[in-house]
Scaffold this active site. Structure first.
Site, short mmCIF file in Angstrom:
data_model
loop_
_atom_site.label_atom_id
_atom_site.label_comp_id
_atom_site.label_asym_id
_atom_site.label_seq_id
_atom_site.Cartn_x
_atom_site.Cartn_y
_atom_site.Cartn_z
N ARG A 32 0.81 -1.19 0.15
CA ARG A 32 -0.03 0.10 0.05
C ARG A 32 0.69 1.37 0.15
O ARG A 32 1.95 1.14 0.63
CB ARG A 32 -0.90 0.07 1.16
N TYR A 178 -1.89 -3.52 -6.87
CA TYR A 178 -1.54 -4.49 -5.73
C TYR A 178 -2.26 -4.00 -4.50
O TYR A 178 -2.47 -2.84 -4.15
CB TYR A 178 -0.15 -4.42 -5.43
N LYS A 187 -9.66 -1.88 1.55
CA LYS A 187 -9.49 -0.51 2.41
C LYS A 187 -10.15 0.51 2.20
O LYS A 187 -10.72 1.18 2.83
CB LYS A 187 -8.07 -0.56 2.82
N HIS A 207 -10.67 -2.02 11.22
CA HIS A 207 -9.71 -2.85 10.98
C HIS A 207 -9.47 -3.93 12.01
O HIS A 207 -8.54 -3.94 12.71
CB HIS A 207 -8.41 -2.07 10.83
N SER A 229 -1.61 -3.32 10.29
CA SER A 229 -1.22 -4.27 9.27
C SER A 229 -0.07 -5.26 9.73
O SER A 229 0.99 -4.52 10.24
CB SER A 229 -1.01 -3.29 8.06
N CYS A 231 0.36 -7.28 11.89
CA CYS A 231 0.57 -7.49 13.40
C CYS A 231 -0.13 -8.86 13.91
O CYS A 231 -0.33 -8.78 15.08
CB CYS A 231 0.48 -6.37 14.09
N ASP A 254 -9.80 -9.31 8.85
CA ASP A 254 -9.15 -8.07 8.50
C ASP A 254 -10.12 -6.99 8.92
O ASP A 254 -9.55 -6.00 9.32
CB ASP A 254 -8.74 -7.90 7.09
N ARG A 348 1.61 -12.06 -0.38
CA ARG A 348 0.48 -12.44 0.09
C ARG A 348 -0.11 -13.74 -0.78
O ARG A 348 0.12 -14.02 -1.58
CB ARG A 348 -0.54 -11.31 -0.09
P1 GTP Z 1 -2.71 -7.57 7.44
O1 GTP Z 1 -3.25 -8.64 6.50
O2 GTP Z 1 -1.43 -6.94 6.89
O3 GTP Z 1 -3.76 -6.78 8.07
O4 GTP Z 1 -1.88 -8.51 8.57
P2 GTP Z 1 -2.31 -9.29 9.97
O5 GTP Z 1 -2.87 -8.33 11.09
O6 GTP Z 1 -3.52 -10.18 9.33
O7 GTP Z 1 -1.12 -10.07 10.39
P3 GTP Z 1 -0.68 -11.53 10.12
O8 GTP Z 1 -1.39 -12.63 10.95
O9 GTP Z 1 -0.51 -11.89 8.53
O10 GTP Z 1 0.83 -11.69 10.80
C1 GTP Z 1 1.78 -10.97 10.29
C2 GTP Z 1 2.81 -11.34 10.64
O11 GTP Z 1 3.14 -11.42 12.14
C3 GTP Z 1 3.35 -13.08 10.16
O12 GTP Z 1 4.59 -12.70 9.60
C4 GTP Z 1 3.03 -13.59 11.26
O13 GTP Z 1 4.00 -14.94 11.39
C5 GTP Z 1 3.60 -12.77 12.60
N1 GTP Z 1 2.73 -13.10 13.79
C6 GTP Z 1 1.32 -13.32 13.66
N2 GTP Z 1 0.96 -13.49 14.90
C7 GTP Z 1 2.02 -13.65 15.85
C8 GTP Z 1 2.13 -14.07 17.13
O14 GTP Z 1 1.35 -14.43 17.97
N3 GTP Z 1 3.64 -14.07 17.73
C9 GTP Z 1 4.46 -13.56 16.77
N4 GTP Z 1 5.62 -13.63 17.06
N5 GTP Z 1 4.41 -13.40 15.47
C10 GTP Z 1 3.04 -13.33 14.99
C1 SPV Z 2 -3.22 -4.05 5.49
O1 SPV Z 2 -2.15 -3.45 4.99
O2 SPV Z 2 -3.73 -4.05 6.56
C2 SPV Z 2 -3.65 -5.47 4.45
C3 SPV Z 2 -3.28 -5.50 3.38
O3 SPV Z 2 -4.87 -6.02 5.14
S1 SPV Z 2 -3.92 -4.53 1.91
O4 SPV Z 2 -5.04 -5.36 1.62
O5 SPV Z 2 -2.93 -4.47 0.95
O6 SPV Z 2 -4.25 -3.32 2.59
MN MN Z 3 -5.25 -5.39 7.18
#
Ligand code: GTP
Ligand code: SPV
Ligand code: MN
Length: 567
Positions: A32, A178, A187, A207, A229, A231, A254, A348
């Protein structure tokens, strides 16, 4: 669409799985672009607080018209224009909303068909009424024409613009193909435009993931959680609990649209129909449910691929069968130990929610699921405890407004820096962020119908604490996060005592299965840390909200400062 993309060389089949594909973008078009994402309103103050602009970018209607005229006319020449009628949310839901996206990207079409409910039947009545969000997307034809020999599709990074016109319920996106830049249901619509609808109509567009959690006695509760994002939303929403007898089901990973029903109960729907999840870090040990979800009908973007027709990234690229070779997302030979990762950090997977083995039976219930707790969280390597509960709704809104997190690869920022990210919405506010706080406070203060259940309880979590001495992770995370969810459920039930601290309610020692030194590491409570934190928060509020900061939030900060002084 997939066959067309394959024949154009824009998608590579991944024959190791069933109907899975790999796309690779221009290396300049991988995340983004927050710096080029704008809210277009007559008055600047409707888009961003007067004090500062870290909470979004404003553009005047005149400047937008000029920018659009510079970019859109002729920009699709020679390409096919696709028209996508779609809806966000389960059809029949009071919160379901219609959209129409025009795009010149077949990849966007294929991805939107996974992420949203595409089909004229869903939205014909809304389209006839003119009640839909108008989404225009163009990949962008750079001034010097499409680059020769592009494997996938062009983009125009120098002139990328993602513009929102909330009063017209309109989005215009140019120059990127993308993610959140181009899949406009996500978003742009479901957060930025929808947050304006939600403000006007008295609901919330946030979010947040939504999950169901069932305890060993069979009591089921639903939680929503806002993490910035990359996290951990997808991982929490799909978690495999490390505690016996507990189970988790997924409603969404999400975005949550939530409103109080006539009985005063907060109900949430997932406006999306698929997952656009971070690939790196996803592995059989951290997220087996996601691994099962992405074995079919999935479009991967910017991951590596293997000689046996599979997809890979860190860490699964280190555990391949002997003889398997890897090609990186940049199309180059790759081997474990190479300095660059095999997949882009923001690579992704895009997969239908229906393929996730733990979707909640009610995930498409038009009424939504009842929310008992709302959780805020971020990447805080030190100082912030594993979990605490807010004292009440206004304190919880303050906690959400005070969220900070290390930057990740989901946007163009460089990683590692600690950013303020109120409600995990900093990049996604559709209107003045100070008024978003007022909206939350007002919803909590609304008169409640007789017999209404209590308001959802508000919590803050931090999976990312590091051991100060060794620098290693202090908390195992992933499936072990169920221990925190279990504590939250017990608090909601009223069955769990807790310790009042200046920050909020902390678990008693032993409540999460840890005691002694380990408990102290996971529940730091340092006066020096919170003095620094409140000082920084005061600066942040002043510079970004100024006089528009709601009084109640200012009082919450003063309250915290006072309690920290007395520590
Ligand atoms: P967006 O799709 O961008 O909104 O991200 P998200 O909030 O859905 O994050 P996601 O669950 O995809 O995790 C992002 C990164 O954080 C990945 O590399 C995970 O492995 C890492 N992660 C997720 N949960 C944990 C956790 O409980 N502990 C640790 N150490 N890392 C985590
Ligand atoms: C984020 O960045 O919080 C996402 C990925 O979920 S995107 O769809 O690119 O915004
Ligand atoms: Mn997101």
């Amino acid at each position: 669409m997939l066959a067309l993309l394959r024949d154009q060389g824009a998608l590579l089949p991944l024959p190791k799985y069933d109907n899975c594909w790999l796309a690779r973008t221009d290396p300049r078009d991988v995340a983004r672009v927050e710096s080029r994402t704008v809210l277009v309103t007559e008055r600047r103050g409707d888009a961003v607080p007067a004090a500062g602009s870290a909470m979004g970018n404003w553009m005047s209607p005149q400047d937008f018209e000029a920018a659009a005229q510079e970019r859109f006319p002729g920009c699709m020449e020679g390409r096919t224009l696709y028209v996508l009628p779609f809806c966000m949310g389960p059809p029949g839901s009071a919160l379901c909303r219609a959209g129409l996206q025009l795009t010149d990207s077949a990849y966007v079409v294929a991805s939107m068909r996974i992420m949203t409910r595409v089909g004229a039947d869903y939205v014909s009545a809304a389209l006839a009424r003119g009640d839909f969000v108008r989404c225009l997307h163009a990949l962008g034809r750079p001034r010097d024409g499409d680059p020769p020999g592009m494997a996938s599709w062009p983009c125009d990074p120098a002139r990328t613009l993602i513009a929102h016109l909330p009063s017209q319920r309109r989005v215009a996106s140019y120059g990127s193909g993308y993610g959140g830049n181009s899949l406009l249901g996500k978003k742009c619509f479901a957060l930025r435009i929808a947050s304006c609808m939600a403000r006007d109509e008295g609901w919330l567009a946030e979010h947040m993931l939504i999950l169901g959690v069932r305890d060993p006695q069979g009591v089921k509760r639903y939680l929503a959680a806002a993490f910035p994002s990359a996290c951990g939303k997808t991982n929490l929403a799909m978690m495999t609990p490390a505690l016996p007898g507990w189970s988790v089901t997924c409603v969404g990973d999400d975005i949550a649209w939530m409103r109080f029903d006539d009985d005063g109960r907060l109900r949430a729907i997932n406006p999306e129909r698929g997952f656009f999840g971070v690939a790196p870090g996803t592995s059989p040990s951290t997220n087996p449910v996601a691994m099962a979800t992405i074995r079919r009908d999935t479009i991967f973007t910017n991951v590596g691929h293997t000689s046996d027709g599979g997809a890979c990234w860190d860490p699964i690229d280190r555990q391949l069968p002997p003889g398997t070779t890897v090609t990186s997302w940049l199309g180059r030979p790759w081997a474990p130990g190479d300095p660059e990762p095999s997949a882009h950090p923001n690579s992704r997977f895009c997969a239908p929610a229906a393929n996730c083995p733990i979707m909640d039976p009610a995930w498409e219930d038009p009424a939504g699921v009842p929310i008992d707790a709302i959780v805020f969280g971020g990447r805080r390597p030190s100082g912030v405890p594993l979990v605490f509960e807010a004292f009440d709704w206004p304190h919880g809104v303050f906690v959400g407004s005070a969220m900070r997190s290390e930057a990740t690869a989901a946007a163009e920022h460089t990683g590692g820096r600690l950013l303020h990210d109120p409600f995990a919405m900093r990049p996604f506010f559709g209107y003045n962020a100070a008024r978003h706080l007022s909206h939350w406070l007002a919803l909590g203060a609304r008169p409640r119908p007789a017999g209404a259940p209590p308001l959802p309880r508000l919590f803050h979590v931090n999976w990312f604490l590091r051991d100060d001495a060794t620098g290693s992770a202090a908390w195992p995370g992933f499936g072990h996060n169920i221990r925190v969810l279990a504590w939250i459920c017990r608090r909601v039930q009223g069955a769990e005592p807790a310790r009042a601290t200046p920050i909020g309610w902390f678990p008693l020692e032993g409540a999460l299965g840890v005691g002694g030194d380990e408990h102290r590491k996971l529940f730091p409570l340092s006066k020096a840390f919170w003095e620094r934190e409140t000082r920084e928060l005061r600066r942040f509020y002043l510079e970004n909200y100024g006089a528009e900061l709601p009084n109640q939030i200012a009082e919450q900060l003063e309250g915290l400062e006072g309690r920290v002084r007395a520590m």
